[in-house]
Scaffold this active site. Structure first.
Site, PDB file in Angstrom:
ATOM      1  N   CYS A   1     -21.238  69.483 -13.299  1.00  0.00           N
ATOM      2  CA  CYS A   1     -21.657  68.127 -13.680  1.00  0.00           C
ATOM      3  C   CYS A   1     -21.670  67.179 -12.487  1.00  0.00           C
ATOM      4  O   CYS A   1     -22.505  66.279 -12.406  1.00  0.00           O
ATOM      5  CB  CYS A   1     -20.735  67.560 -14.747  1.00  0.00           C
ATOM      6  SG  CYS A   1     -20.960  68.355 -16.338  1.00  0.00           S
TER       7      CYS A   1
ATOM      8  N   SER B   1     -15.930  57.331 -11.809  1.00  0.00           N
ATOM      9  CA  SER B   1     -17.105  58.059 -12.303  1.00  0.00           C
ATOM     10  C   SER B   1     -16.796  58.914 -13.539  1.00  0.00           C
ATOM     11  O   SER B   1     -17.694  59.495 -14.130  1.00  0.00           O
ATOM     12  CB  SER B   1     -17.694  58.938 -11.197  1.00  0.00           C
ATOM     13  OG  SER B   1     -16.748  59.892 -10.792  1.00  0.00           O
ATOM     14  N   ASN B   2     -15.521  59.022 -13.920  1.00  0.00           N
ATOM     15  CA  ASN B   2     -15.167  59.759 -15.149  1.00  0.00           C
ATOM     16  C   ASN B   2     -15.475  58.944 -16.399  1.00  0.00           C
ATOM     17  O   ASN B   2     -15.688  59.480 -17.484  1.00  0.00           O
ATOM     18  CB  ASN B   2     -13.663  60.070 -15.204  1.00  0.00           C
ATOM     19  CG  ASN B   2     -13.158  60.923 -14.066  1.00  0.00           C
ATOM     20  OD1 ASN B   2     -12.010  60.812 -13.664  1.00  0.00           O
ATOM     21  ND2 ASN B   2     -14.001  61.781 -13.525  1.00  0.00           N
TER      22      ASN B   2
ATOM     23  N   GLY C   1     -14.445  65.343 -20.039  1.00  0.00           N
ATOM     24  CA  GLY C   1     -15.526  65.033 -20.965  1.00  0.00           C
ATOM     25  C   GLY C   1     -15.345  65.670 -22.332  1.00  0.00           C
ATOM     26  O   GLY C   1     -15.525  65.019 -23.362  1.00  0.00           O
TER      27      GLY C   1
ATOM     28  N   ASN D   1     -15.271  74.844 -15.005  1.00  0.00           N
ATOM     29  CA  ASN D   1     -15.521  75.796 -13.922  1.00  0.00           C
ATOM     30  C   ASN D   1     -15.292  77.228 -14.418  1.00  0.00           C
ATOM     31  O   ASN D   1     -14.574  77.459 -15.393  1.00  0.00           O
ATOM     32  CB  ASN D   1     -14.623  75.483 -12.718  1.00  0.00           C
ATOM     33  CG  ASN D   1     -13.157  75.638 -13.069  1.00  0.00           C
ATOM     34  OD1 ASN D   1     -12.631  76.740 -13.085  1.00  0.00           O
ATOM     35  ND2 ASN D   1     -12.490  74.526 -13.386  1.00  0.00           N
TER      36      ASN D   1
ATOM     37  N   CYS E   1     -24.432  66.171   1.550  1.00  0.00           N
ATOM     38  CA  CYS E   1     -24.637  65.729   0.172  1.00  0.00           C
ATOM     39  C   CYS E   1     -23.297  65.231  -0.344  1.00  0.00           C
ATOM     40  O   CYS E   1     -22.490  64.742   0.434  1.00  0.00           O
ATOM     41  CB  CYS E   1     -25.219  66.846  -0.695  1.00  0.00           C
ATOM     42  SG  CYS E   1     -24.121  68.236  -0.929  1.00  0.00           S
TER      43      CYS E   1
END
Ligand SMILES: [Zn+2]
Length: 390
Positions: A199, A79-80, A51, A141, A348
């Site tokens: 994120c 999803s990037n 990002g 991270n 999840c």
């Protein structure tokens, strides 16, 4: 003062194609041919091509930075693409450094690109950083952030920092050798594992890394040109919902273990151990079950309730057959839908939210509750490869 010395800048010459390409820069006395040569002579290391790294590297390339190093081990995922504009739909599945290289080369064929298809680690970080003039940290991270901070302090290279979370972002330049603080002056200790979701767990507004990544690119260019007031000793905070920028003064901590007056850390440490990975810590605190064990249980028609604590849209993308959707935020109000005597398996995306769910369940008396290790991601990679990933 420019971080590129005069001798190095004077060795970079501009072709007529480059003079035309950069004409809007050359018109400005703050850049001019001298500044454009400094940009060409500069070597910038981008940690991450996600990002933040996407807009930063793209604009640095277009602006005429001569050499960009890219460090990233990931492959492009669907999803990037909501924010990582270096990569396109046809790049899905390719190494990110390769699709980034193709896009950057198209933006500016004069650019030299150095690919580092590795994980930025204690073993290679110092060697990588010393080969560049400045570092743009686009990592997501804490172990990488502490590592890039520490090696930049030791190598006396500015570390242009950016971070993003949902609608908020921040940026600063860590450079103790330019009289500013380092990351550790602000955050001597990493946050407690599991307290700060990334994120992938918390989400991020797609445009946000564009804004913060371009603040990083701007600061990088200013340091190379030696113009303006760098973001050294100042933290810029951006709130997209209020559309407000605020600024906080930062001070170097004389007690800082890395940049302080008597440093106690002088070489790379084990950053994973120092930070503890959120999920490992969180999961270790609650009983877990592997995806293979769950698969076996389902095959034996064992009496288990699978509680999926993700959001409804995630459940729509991919789910385990027969699982019950109760988003984490609704769980405490919906305990009565679960049977105390039955075994409950919470899941999840990757195991962090569901670890929290298991803690809640255990406290509420559901003693037979377990966390699915690695979440739906692990199920998709190890049990059901046809499952949609996100
Ligand atoms: Zn420090």
């Amino acid at each position: 003062m420019s971080i590129i010395d005069d001798a190095k800048a004077s060795r970079a010459s501009l072709s007529s194609e480059e003079l035309a390409r950069y004409s809007r820069h050359l018109l400005m006395p703050e850049v001019s041919v001298d500044g454009q040569r400094r940009l060409k002579a500069a070597r910038v290391l981008c940690i991450g091509t996600g990002g933040l790294g996407s807009p930063a590297a793209l604009y640095l390339a277009a602006a005429g930075v001569g050499t960009i190093g890219l460090v990233d081990l990931d492959e492009v995922e669907l999803s990037n693409l909501q924010r990582q504009v270096l990569h396109g739909t046809r790049d899905i599945g390719r190494p990110k450094v390769e699709s980034a290289r193709d896009r950057l080369r198209d933006a500016n064929p004069n650019l030299a690109i150095e690919l580092h298809d590795v994980r930025f680690s204690s073993e290679n970080a110092s060697d990588l950083v010393t080969r560049y003039d400045i570092v743009v940290d686009g990592s997501d991270n804490f172990p990488t952030r502490y590592l890039s901070n520490d090696v930049c302090v030791w190598a006396r290279k500015p570390n242009v920092y950016g971070s993003i979370y949902r609608f908020d972002g921040q940026s600063t330049v860590f450079a103790p050798h330019l009289d500013g603080p380092c990351y550790r002056c602000l955050f001597p200790d990493p946050p407690a594992p599991g307290t700060i979701p990334n994120c992938a767990e918390a989400g991020v507004l797609g445009v946000l890394p564009g804004i913060i990544g371009l603040v990083q690119a701007t600061e990088t260019i200013k340091l190379i040109l030696g113009i303006g007031e760098p973001l050294v000793g100042r933290l810029l905070h951006f709130d997209a919902l209020k559309m407000k920028f605020r600024e906080f003064k930062l001070r170097r901590d004389a007690q800082c273990p890395v940049c302080g007056d008597s440093p106690t850390i002088t070489e790379p440490i084990d950053y994973e151990a120092f930070c503890g990975t959120a999920e490992a810590e969180n999961e270790s605190a609650v009983p877990t079950i592997s995806v293979h064990d769950l698969k076996r249980k389902l095959g034996q028609a064992a009496s288990v309730t699978i509680v999926d604590v993700r959001e409804p849209f995630e459940y729509e993308i991919a789910r385990i057959e027969g699982s019950k959707l109760i988003p984490l935020a609704e769980l405490p109000a919906r305990f009565d839908e679960l049977e105390q005597e039955k075994e409950i398996i919470a899941l999840c995306k990757s195991g962090a939210r569901s670890a929290h769910a298991v803690q809640l369940l255990q406290k509420a008396g559901f003693t037979q509750s377990f966390n699915l290790e690695g979440g739906i991601d692990a199920w998709a990679s190890e049990i059901d490869p046809a499952m949609e990933r996100y």
